[in-house]
Every structure is written in structure tokens, then in C-alpha cells.
Design an enzyme around this catalytic site. Structure first.
Site, short mmCIF file in Angstrom:
data_model
loop_
_atom_site.label_atom_id
_atom_site.label_comp_id
_atom_site.label_asym_id
_atom_site.label_seq_id
_atom_site.Cartn_x
_atom_site.Cartn_y
_atom_site.Cartn_z
N CYS A 256 0.84 -1.19 0.00
CA CYS A 256 0.00 0.00 0.00
C CYS A 256 0.88 1.26 0.00
CB CYS A 256 -0.95 -0.05 1.19
SG CYS A 256 -2.16 1.28 1.25
N ASP B 2 -9.01 -3.70 -7.06
CA ASP B 2 -8.46 -2.49 -6.44
C ASP B 2 -8.41 -1.36 -7.48
OD1 ASP B 2 -7.16 -0.69 -4.79
OD2 ASP B 2 -5.24 -1.75 -4.81
N HIS C 68 -7.62 -4.99 -2.69
CA HIS C 68 -6.48 -4.32 -2.08
C HIS C 68 -6.23 -4.92 -0.70
CE1 HIS C 68 -3.95 -0.65 -1.40
NE2 HIS C 68 -4.26 -0.90 -0.14
#
Length: 298
Positions: free
Chosen positions: A188, A236, A267
Site C-alpha cells: 500500500c 483495487d 487491495h
């Protein structure tokens, strides 16, 4: 790891997307609870849904801190152009023969939580020296709570965080047991920072594996020399929307890259502490990550 945790398919995709917006600061807690209320059926409440979606770190420790294969300790490092000093978890094989490659592990947008520490220990169990810095160290370190961790990290100066991680790369690269090769894996926020560090330190970063990370700028991408293994989740869309432009920049720069998009996953699919975890995609992506680092760092 316990199998009692709910799985992504047990939640409506709209709710999972709302949760993604929440954890990335696009909506606040009140907005999430308000919009999630329509999914609170069968005796559930919106607060209960949030609790179910939040990480449960006790369920997912794969390599214990006292695992006999590894040794780990917190180490400080100087960061004169950043916060002055940083700290991270250093994990390495217990019985090392010769020099070993180093992998920097970069957390998400909430500090050095137990999941990322576990990732560092997993790398050590595979024979790497792993170093996982904590962006929150200047403000007391990961607070033991992801919501508070996100709040703290959001308040920090982004450029100062980057400089602290630049210092961490230099520290890790010069560890006495290093073989001189260094890789970076990030998740991330850490996925984004993986590309930034490969750009800022092209002569120190030898391989990068960003997991569902946003792209660096085209100018930053043009400075990358290290081969990249990029890991994306099909669902995502927030991150994936930036991939076509990023890919074009990598092609123009002649960067050696491979990208994988894992079908039907969200995600955070590698994070085995939340329902977004997907076992098949996580294990395949990790096998690819280890093979990639062995190829380029050993």
C-alpha cells in the site's frame, strides 16, 4: 492461523470498497458507519461490520518472534535529513554462513504493525536479512491501534518520512552481514514508497516488489534502474487506475518489470489479518516475491 475470520466473499463488494476508502482517508469513520448501515442486517450493526473488517493480528502470526530459525531486535539508525533518528525491526537467520542479501520491508499507512513485523520474520526464515522501519517512531512508534496509527501517519510530513526511509536504506545496505545487495518490498503506502526509493537511490536498490502501491511520478519512474515485480489486485480500482501511466513511464525508461494482477481479489490481499486476505493470491505472490529476490539479490 485461525480459519474463524470471515472471508471477503462474505461481504458485499460495495462494503469492501467503503472500507478501502475509510482506511485510506477518503471518508471518515462517521461517513463509513453511515454508509455501511444498509449492510447491517441479521442483528449486525455498522460498528460490528467495521470490527469484522479491521485487522485481527492475533490470528495471523506465521513466524513467531521466538522462532528458533531467526533472531530479531529493534535497531535505531541515524536520519539527519529526516527526523534525526529512526528505528525498525531487524530480523535475520540465526545461523548465518557468509553474507546475506538485505530486504527493506515497508508498512502501510499506519506504522510498523504486527503484520509487517511478521513479514520481516518470514523473510528472515527464508534466509534474508530483513529490516522494517517504523515511520511513526518520531511520534512514539506504532501505537498498537491501526486507527490511531493512521491518524499519526497522516499528520507527518510526507517528505520527511521519505527521507527517513532513504536513511533506512543506507543503514540496511551497510549492515556488516550484508552481501551488498538490497531489495525493497512494500505494501500500500509502502508499495508507493518502494518505487520512490528505487528512484531516489538507483545505485543502492537492486530489486523492488511493490504490492498494490500507487505510482511514483513519471519523472521518478524515469530514474529507476532496479528490476520491479509489481503485485496488483483486480478489484483495487483505486490503485489500478494509475497503472497504465506508470507502466508507460517504466517502458520509456527501459525498466525491467513484471506485473501480476490477481483476479477477483481486493487491495490488501496479502495481509492475512483481515477478511480481504486471499490465501491463494497471497501465497502465489509471496512465492514470486521470494524467487524474485533470490534471482536478483543472491
Amino acid at each position: 492461523m485461525s480459519e474463524s475470520r470471515k472471508q471477503a466473499h462474505e461481504f458485499d463488494q460495495e462494503l469492501l470498497d467503503l472500507y478501502d476508502y475509510y482506511v485510506h482517508g477518503q471518508i471518515d469513520r462517521r461517513a463509513f458507519l453511515s454508509r455501511a448501515a444498509k449492510f447491517a442486517v441479521g442483528g449486525l450493526t455498522a460498528v460490528t461490520l467495521l470490527d469484522l473488517l479491521n485487522p485481527q493480528y492475533a490470528l495471523a502470526e506465521q513466524v513467531l518472534a521466538n522462532d528458533p530459525r531467526i533472531v530479531s531486535e529493534y535497531r535505531k539508525f541515524p536520519s539527519p535529513e529526516g527526523s534525526g533518528e529512526g528505528r525498525g525491526l531487524l530480523a535475520q537467520p540465526k545461523d548465518m554462513e557468509g553474507k546475506r542479501p538485505v530486504v527493506l520491508v515497508i508498512h502501510e499507512n499506519r506504522g510498523l504493525n504486527p503484520y509487517i513485523e511478521d513479514v520481516a520474520r518470514r523473510l528472515a526464515a527464508q534466509g534474508f536479512i530483513a529490516f522494517a522501519p517504523d515511520a511513526l517512531y518520531p511520534v512514539g512508534g506504532y501505537p498498537g491501534n491501526d486507527d490511531k496509527g493512521r491518524e499519526l501517519q497522516a499528520r507527518l510530513d510526507r517528505e520527511k518520512i521519505v527521507r527517513d526511509f532513504v536513511a533506512a536504506v543506507c543503514f540496511a545496505h551497510d549492515l556488516p552481514d550484508s552481501n551488498g545487495k538490497l531489495g525493497v518490498v512494500g505494501f500500500c503506502f509502502g508499495g508507493w514508497l518502494t518505487g520512490v526509493l528505487a528512484s531516489r537511490l538507483p545505485d543502492l536498490v537492486d530489486a523492488g516488489v511493490p504490492y498494490y502501491g500507487g505510482p511514483p511520478t513519471a519523472e521518478e519512474a524515469a530514474r529507476i534502474k532496479a528490476p520491479l515485480l509489481l503485485q496488483f489486485a483486480e478489484l483495487d480500482t483505486r490503485v489500478n487506475d494509475g497503472w497504465p501511466g506508470y507502466e508507460q513511464a517504466l517502458k520509456q525508461a527501459g525498466v525491467d518489470y513484471t506485473a501480476h494482477v490477481y483476479p477477483g481479489v481486493n487491495h490488501g490481499f496479502h495481509n492475512d489479518t483481515t477478511p480481504r486476505y486471499d490465501k491463494a493470491a497471497a501465497e502465489l505472490s509471496w512465492q514470486r516475491t521470494i524467487a524474485f529476490f533470490k534471482k536478483h539479490l543472491e
